[in-house]
Motif scaffolding. Structure first.
Motif, PDB file in Angstrom:
ATOM      1  N   LEU A  41       1.036  -1.398  -0.001  1.00  0.00           N
ATOM      2  CA  LEU A  41      -0.219   0.067  -0.387  1.00  0.00           C
ATOM      3  C   LEU A  41       1.358   1.272   0.413  1.00  0.00           C
ATOM      4  O   LEU A  41       1.562   1.398   0.344  1.00  0.00           O
ATOM      5  CB  LEU A  41      -1.062  -0.617   1.068  1.00  0.00           C
ATOM      6  CG  LEU A  41      -1.494  -1.305   1.649  1.00  0.00           C
ATOM      7  CD1 LEU A  41      -2.084  -1.028   2.663  1.00  0.00           C
ATOM      8  CD2 LEU A  41      -2.823  -1.068   0.844  1.00  0.00           C
ATOM      9  N   GLN A  42       0.127   2.169  -0.781  1.00  0.00           N
ATOM     10  CA  GLN A  42       1.186   3.575  -0.526  1.00  0.00           C
ATOM     11  C   GLN A  42       0.454   4.158  -0.102  1.00  0.00           C
ATOM     12  O   GLN A  42      -1.103   4.236  -0.527  1.00  0.00           O
ATOM     13  CB  GLN A  42       1.385   3.666  -1.775  1.00  0.00           C
ATOM     14  CG  GLN A  42       2.410   2.808  -2.366  1.00  0.00           C
ATOM     15  CD  GLN A  42       3.373   3.491  -3.877  1.00  0.00           C
ATOM     16  OE1 GLN A  42       3.332   4.662  -3.831  1.00  0.00           O
ATOM     17  NE2 GLN A  42       2.795   2.814  -4.144  1.00  0.00           N
ATOM     18  N   GLY A  43      -0.001   5.726   0.785  1.00  0.00           N
ATOM     19  CA  GLY A  43      -0.794   6.288   1.372  1.00  0.00           C
ATOM     20  C   GLY A  43      -0.076   7.591   1.926  1.00  0.00           C
ATOM     21  O   GLY A  43       1.379   7.824   1.918  1.00  0.00           O
ATOM     22  N   THR A  44      -1.027   8.580   2.658  1.00  0.00           N
ATOM     23  CA  THR A  44       0.122   9.629   2.710  1.00  0.00           C
ATOM     24  C   THR A  44      -0.113   9.597   5.520  1.00  0.00           C
ATOM     25  O   THR A  44      -1.272   9.480   5.383  1.00  0.00           O
ATOM     26  CB  THR A  44      -1.067  10.663   2.634  1.00  0.00           C
ATOM     27  OG1 THR A  44      -0.431  11.004   1.791  1.00  0.00           O
ATOM     28  CG2 THR A  44      -0.442  12.006   3.283  1.00  0.00           C
ATOM     29  N   VAL A  45       0.809   9.315   5.868  1.00  0.00           N
ATOM     30  CA  VAL A  45       0.881   9.711   7.105  1.00  0.00           C
ATOM     31  C   VAL A  45       0.207  10.543   7.193  1.00  0.00           C
ATOM     32  O   VAL A  45      -0.248  11.592   7.569  1.00  0.00           O
ATOM     33  CB  VAL A  45       1.870   9.596   7.372  1.00  0.00           C
ATOM     34  CG1 VAL A  45       1.879   9.459   9.147  1.00  0.00           C
ATOM     35  CG2 VAL A  45       2.701   8.485   7.035  1.00  0.00           C
ATOM     36  N   TYR A  58      -0.594   5.412  11.050  1.00  0.00           N
ATOM     37  CA  TYR A  58      -1.854   5.372  10.224  1.00  0.00           C
ATOM     38  C   TYR A  58      -1.787   6.190   8.762  1.00  0.00           C
ATOM     39  O   TYR A  58      -1.175   7.487   9.593  1.00  0.00           O
ATOM     40  CB  TYR A  58      -2.864   5.568  11.187  1.00  0.00           C
ATOM     41  CG  TYR A  58      -3.077   5.123  12.759  1.00  0.00           C
ATOM     42  CD1 TYR A  58      -4.521   4.042  12.831  1.00  0.00           C
ATOM     43  CD2 TYR A  58      -2.312   4.937  13.884  1.00  0.00           C
ATOM     44  CE1 TYR A  58      -4.479   3.307  13.383  1.00  0.00           C
ATOM     45  CE2 TYR A  58      -2.690   4.089  14.422  1.00  0.00           C
ATOM     46  CZ  TYR A  58      -3.561   3.089  14.389  1.00  0.00           C
ATOM     47  OH  TYR A  58      -4.181   2.398  15.973  1.00  0.00           O
ATOM     48  N   PHE A  59      -2.237   5.613   8.471  1.00  0.00           N
ATOM     49  CA  PHE A  59      -2.111   6.888   6.360  1.00  0.00           C
ATOM     50  C   PHE A  59      -3.527   6.432   5.667  1.00  0.00           C
ATOM     51  O   PHE A  59      -3.793   5.718   5.520  1.00  0.00           O
ATOM     52  CB  PHE A  59      -0.675   6.165   6.141  1.00  0.00           C
ATOM     53  CG  PHE A  59      -0.585   4.811   5.817  1.00  0.00           C
ATOM     54  CD1 PHE A  59      -0.073   3.586   4.020  1.00  0.00           C
ATOM     55  CD2 PHE A  59      -0.858   3.540   6.944  1.00  0.00           C
ATOM     56  CE1 PHE A  59      -0.524   2.686   4.122  1.00  0.00           C
ATOM     57  CE2 PHE A  59      -0.570   2.178   6.317  1.00  0.00           C
ATOM     58  CZ  PHE A  59      -0.589   2.139   4.580  1.00  0.00           C
ATOM     59  N   ASP A  60      -3.250   7.102   4.768  1.00  0.00           N
ATOM     60  CA  ASP A  60      -4.805   7.384   4.025  1.00  0.00           C
ATOM     61  C   ASP A  60      -4.273   6.680   2.738  1.00  0.00           C
ATOM     62  O   ASP A  60      -3.039   7.034   2.138  1.00  0.00           O
ATOM     63  CB  ASP A  60      -4.811   8.538   4.070  1.00  0.00           C
ATOM     64  CG  ASP A  60      -6.207   9.277   4.877  1.00  0.00           C
ATOM     65  OD1 ASP A  60      -6.788   8.837   6.018  1.00  0.00           O
ATOM     66  OD2 ASP A  60      -5.885  10.549   4.860  1.00  0.00           O
ATOM     67  N   VAL A  61      -5.022   5.625   2.146  1.00  0.00           N
ATOM     68  CA  VAL A  61      -4.998   4.983   1.060  1.00  0.00           C
ATOM     69  C   VAL A  61      -6.496   5.375  -0.235  1.00  0.00           C
ATOM     70  O   VAL A  61      -7.305   4.853  -0.105  1.00  0.00           O
ATOM     71  CB  VAL A  61      -4.710   3.261   1.114  1.00  0.00           C
ATOM     72  CG1 VAL A  61      -4.247   2.756  -0.102  1.00  0.00           C
ATOM     73  CG2 VAL A  61      -3.471   3.658   2.278  1.00  0.00           C
ATOM     74  N   HIS A  98       5.572   4.003   1.662  1.00  0.00           N
ATOM     75  CA  HIS A  98       5.189   3.094   1.093  1.00  0.00           C
ATOM     76  C   HIS A  98       5.011   1.238   2.213  1.00  0.00           C
ATOM     77  O   HIS A  98       5.660   1.194   2.251  1.00  0.00           O
ATOM     78  CB  HIS A  98       5.720   2.424  -0.149  1.00  0.00           C
ATOM     79  CG  HIS A  98       5.338   1.337  -1.126  1.00  0.00           C
ATOM     80  ND1 HIS A  98       6.515   1.080  -2.391  1.00  0.00           N
ATOM     81  CD2 HIS A  98       4.592   0.170  -1.199  1.00  0.00           C
ATOM     82  CE1 HIS A  98       5.707   0.067  -2.640  1.00  0.00           C
ATOM     83  NE2 HIS A  98       4.643  -0.414  -1.828  1.00  0.00           N
ATOM     84  N   ILE A  99       4.181   0.911   2.009  1.00  0.00           N
ATOM     85  CA  ILE A  99       4.323  -0.503   3.327  1.00  0.00           C
ATOM     86  C   ILE A  99       4.153  -1.537   2.677  1.00  0.00           C
ATOM     87  O   ILE A  99       2.966  -1.434   2.307  1.00  0.00           O
ATOM     88  CB  ILE A  99       3.275   0.643   4.423  1.00  0.00           C
ATOM     89  CG1 ILE A  99       2.839   1.294   4.657  1.00  0.00           C
ATOM     90  CG2 ILE A  99       3.046  -1.147   5.192  1.00  0.00           C
ATOM     91  CD1 ILE A  99       3.857   1.451   5.576  1.00  0.00           C
ATOM     92  N   LYS A 100       4.953  -2.813   2.653  1.00  0.00           N
ATOM     93  CA  LYS A 100       4.653  -3.586   2.424  1.00  0.00           C
ATOM     94  C   LYS A 100       4.241  -4.712   4.025  1.00  0.00           C
ATOM     95  O   LYS A 100       5.760  -4.563   4.685  1.00  0.00           O
ATOM     96  CB  LYS A 100       6.155  -4.574   1.864  1.00  0.00           C
ATOM     97  CG  LYS A 100       6.268  -4.266   0.185  1.00  0.00           C
ATOM     98  CD  LYS A 100       7.068  -4.425  -0.547  1.00  0.00           C
ATOM     99  CE  LYS A 100       7.097  -4.015  -1.575  1.00  0.00           C
ATOM    100  NZ  LYS A 100       8.024  -4.766  -2.771  1.00  0.00           N
ATOM    101  N   GLY A 101       3.540  -5.926   4.173  1.00  0.00           N
ATOM    102  CA  GLY A 101       3.612  -6.302   4.809  1.00  0.00           C
ATOM    103  C   GLY A 101       2.221  -7.205   5.013  1.00  0.00           C
ATOM    104  O   GLY A 101       2.153  -8.217   3.899  1.00  0.00           O
TER     105      GLY A 101
END
Length: 141
Positions: A41-45, A58-61, A98-101
């Motif tokens: 996922l990619q987003g803004t904190v 926490y981030f908006d996707v 950019h979060i991978k998990g």
């Protein structure tokens, strides 16, 4: 006072304490997250909680339909993050990530962050659970 009784009572108390199972036992990765459901996922904190035993980001996707959903991902403990060079300032609100998990088993917009990549290209391994898949294992999937 009967010293023999007092000594036996003290010994019993020590043995009971030493063999008790702690009620604050740490949860396992597999109890809360699904290693068969990777997230990318990619987003803004929007918020960071730098707390023990696990920090949360926490981030908006933005979805394919344009709707924005707020996600929360578990990071390791603050001292572990500090050891790898990640600070709260690196993931301050407004930062692109950019979060991978892996997805949480609860079905919500929650997950376990294995890595976070910042807009400047730096990548940090954020997960700290002993039984979580490693970055190398995740890359092989």
């Amino acid at each position: 006072m009967n010293w023999r009784f007092a000594n036996r009572a003290a010994l019993a108390a020590v043995l009971m304490t030493a063999t008790a199972v702690p009620t604050w036992a740490h949860h396992a990765f597999a109890a809360e997250f699904d290693a068969d459901k990777p997230i990318d996922l990619q987003g803004t904190v929007t918020k960071i909680k730098w707390v023990n035993p696990h920090s949360w980001l926490y981030f908006d996707v933005a979805g394919k339909d344009g709707k924005v959903q707020n996600w929360g991902v578990e990071f390791g403990a603050p001292n572990q993050l500090a050891r790898i060079g990640l600070t709260k300032a690196d993931v301050a609100p407004g930062t692109r990530v950019h979060i991978k998990g892996y997805l949480a088993k609860n079905g919500g917009a929650f997950g376990y962050s294995l890595t976070v990549t910042l807009s400047d290209g730096r990548t940090f391994q954020t997960g700290g659970a002993q039984d979580a898949p490693t970055a190398r294992t995740a890359a092989a999937r």
